[in-house]
Each structure stands twice: as C-alpha cells, then as structure tokens.
Design a protein around this motif. Structure first.
Motif, mmCIF file in Angstrom:
data_model
loop_
_atom_site.group_PDB
_atom_site.id
_atom_site.type_symbol
_atom_site.label_atom_id
_atom_site.label_comp_id
_atom_site.label_asym_id
_atom_site.label_seq_id
_atom_site.Cartn_x
_atom_site.Cartn_y
_atom_site.Cartn_z
ATOM 1 N N ARG A 1 -9.621 3.055 -0.055
ATOM 2 C CA ARG A 1 -8.512 2.166 -0.488
ATOM 3 C C ARG A 1 -8.125 2.803 -1.183
ATOM 4 N N VAL A 2 -6.508 2.138 -1.735
ATOM 5 C CA VAL A 2 -5.340 1.599 -2.858
ATOM 6 C C VAL A 2 -6.405 0.673 -3.866
ATOM 7 N N ARG A 3 -6.147 1.096 -4.505
ATOM 8 C CA ARG A 3 -6.528 -0.828 -6.047
ATOM 9 C C ARG A 3 -4.873 -0.341 -5.656
ATOM 10 N N LEU A 4 -5.189 -1.768 -5.076
ATOM 11 C CA LEU A 4 -3.170 -3.090 -6.153
ATOM 12 C C LEU A 4 -2.979 -2.933 -7.103
ATOM 13 N N LEU B 1 1.094 4.431 -2.635
ATOM 14 C CA LEU B 1 0.541 5.344 -2.629
ATOM 15 C C LEU B 1 2.357 6.594 -2.641
ATOM 16 N N ILE C 1 -5.932 6.764 3.957
ATOM 17 C CA ILE C 1 -6.311 5.604 3.442
ATOM 18 C C ILE C 1 -6.214 4.806 4.373
ATOM 19 N N GLY C 2 -7.075 4.342 4.462
ATOM 20 C CA GLY C 2 -7.231 2.366 5.535
ATOM 21 C C GLY C 2 -8.147 2.894 7.089
ATOM 22 N N THR D 1 0.889 -1.088 -0.382
ATOM 23 C CA THR D 1 0.032 0.177 -0.139
ATOM 24 C C THR D 1 0.817 1.208 0.491
#
Length: 282
Positions: free
Chosen positions: A278-281, A82, A110-111, A78
């Motif tokens: 959330r960040v899309r991984l 980021l 985030i999170g 993550t």
C-alpha cells in the motif's frame, strides 16, 4: 403468329459499391495527440501490441509521459499519491530500457494480494513440505470474510510447511519506489481448527534484499487452539511500515499440525493468506 411478349421481371441493376474510406493513419497524428489516444488503450495491449507497431510508437510506450497520463486519471487519494510517487521516484535512464511505469500499470501491484493461490486451489504456486499425512484442501468449517474462496489448506499430525517468495520487481514495483519510504507491506493470514481436535500454527514473514538477505521479519507463535473449540478461526495481521532500503523480495511461510497426533488431517487449517503493498498516505 404474333411475336410473344416476355413478362419476366426486369433485371436489377447492381448498386454501385461505396468507395472505401481512407484508413486513419495514427502515425500521422501530432505526438501530443497520439499520446492522448494511446493513453486510452489498456496497458497490457500497449506493452504487448502497440509497442511493436513502429519505432515511433515504441518510443511513446517506452517513455514516461504516457504512463503518467494514465496514472493521472485516478483522482482518488491513493491515485493522487501514486502519481506523486511516480513523478518523484523516477528511474534513471538505463540504456534506453522501457520505463518501469509500464509494468507497474499493467501489473497493478498496489492494493492487490501478491500471494498466489491463497485459499487452496490445489497446492500450486507453493513450495511445500508434507509432514504426517501431508497437506490437503477442504471446505472451511467457519466462513472467512472477504476470502475469494471458502476453502483451506489442512495439516496433519506432524508439522506441514509451505512457502512463497514474492519478487516485488517482477510484480511491477521498481527499486526507487521500494526505497522511497512511502510504501508499507501488509501481511495477513487466517488459521483455525476443527472442533474435535486442537492444533498449533506458526507464521514467519521476511523482507529480503536482492541477495535474499533478511532485512526485517515478523513471526507469530500463538498459543495452540485446544480440542473442543467450536471450529475456532483466528486472524493474524502485521504491517511493515518502515521499509528499509533494499527490500526486493517477501518470503511468506506458515506451518501447522494437530495436537492429538491423529492419522489423517486434523491439524491447523490455513487460508486467505495475503501480502499487500500500500501507499502511505501520510
């Protein structure tokens, strides 16, 4: 008579005081070294105190390089995602305004659950409408996993409603990141009933633009929980994975009531509500 001899202790000679050490003037450090030193200071201290020291420090704190260095220290998946997003979703210069990464690093959106008071520390932070005998807070009858508190909001014999509208920019996200297509918004809510009374529940989550126009929404209208239900507790979740450009607010509202129409507080019990970015991984 002979002269008397003094037998008192000899006077102590005070030790010389050490010379004061010369204070280290961080402003004399080369810019690249000052950047490294300040990157170890907590973000809130950087924004609240260090930025006020002098113009040079303000320029460092308002710039992007400091915050990218801070983000680069997170070597997890993550963290790497980021850092890539922060570099690729740069905000254009806005009349020398501070870099938005400062607020982002300080608020850490985030999170993190952006809902305030998710489990019932009173009704603070919620816009509420009281139906029947209104909302109250009680202990959970069934444990909710991962909840910060085992308490819940309890409804009455007529619809009780409450709502929060979350300002995503105020939480630390900036427009270029929100419009990048690389984030998702995960919503979750727990609801249930007491054993001796059935209940009804509704959930509506809306993604809004800067003018609070609805761009996307999710609604849950589950079947009522019947009476004699063994303190049933259910979980509702949804992920907004294809975020439209322009999203700036999230509206989260839910409501409940009982099905027996008893005076008091026998209606739906709601708790551990969450909105998480959330960040899309992938």
């Amino acid at each position: 008579m002979g002269a008397s001899v003094s037998r008192g202790r000899a006077a102590r000679v005070p030790a010389p005081e050490p010379e004061p050490e010369e204070a280290l003037d961080l402003s004399q450090l080369p810019p690249e070294l000052l950047l490294v030193v300040l990157s170890h200071v907590p973000p809130r201290t950087l924004l609240g105190r260090c930025r006020q020291v002098c113009r040079g420090w303000r320029a460092v704190v308002d710039g992007q390089a400091l915050w990218l260095l801070i983000l680069a220290r997170d070597h997890g998946a993550t963290g790497r995602a980021l850092l890539h997003l922060a570099r690729s979703c740069q905000s254009p210069a806005r009349n020398a305004r501070p870099c938005p990464l400062g607020r982002f690093c300080a608020r850490r959106p985030i999170g993190r659950n952006l809902i305030r008071n998710p489990c019932g520390q009173g009704l603070r932070k919620w816009m509420v409408q009281h139906g029947g005998d209104g909302w109250v807070v009680e202990e959970n009858r069934t444990a909710v996993p991962g909840a910060p508190s085992q308490t819940c909001f309890v409804t009455s014999f007529s619809w009780c409603w409450k709502k929060q509208v979350l300002d995503l920019e105020e939480e630390g996200l900036w427009p270029e990141l929100l419009d990048s297509g690389r984030i998702e918004i995960c919503v979750s809510d727990w609801w249930g009933a007491r054993h001796d009374s059935g209940c009804m529940y509704r959930l509506l989550v809306q993604l809004l633009d800067a003018n609070q126009t609805v761009l996307d929404k999710f609604s849950a209208v589950p079947d009522p929980i019947p009476q004699w239900n063994n303190n049933a507790c259910l979980h509702v979740t949804h992920v907004f994975s294809n975020i439209k450009m322009g999203v700036r607010f999230v509206s989260f509202e839910h409501r409940g009531q009982d099905t027996q129409f008893w005076a008091g507080h026998y209606g739906a019990r709601v708790t551990n509500s969450s909105v998480i970015v959330r960040v899309r991984l992938s």
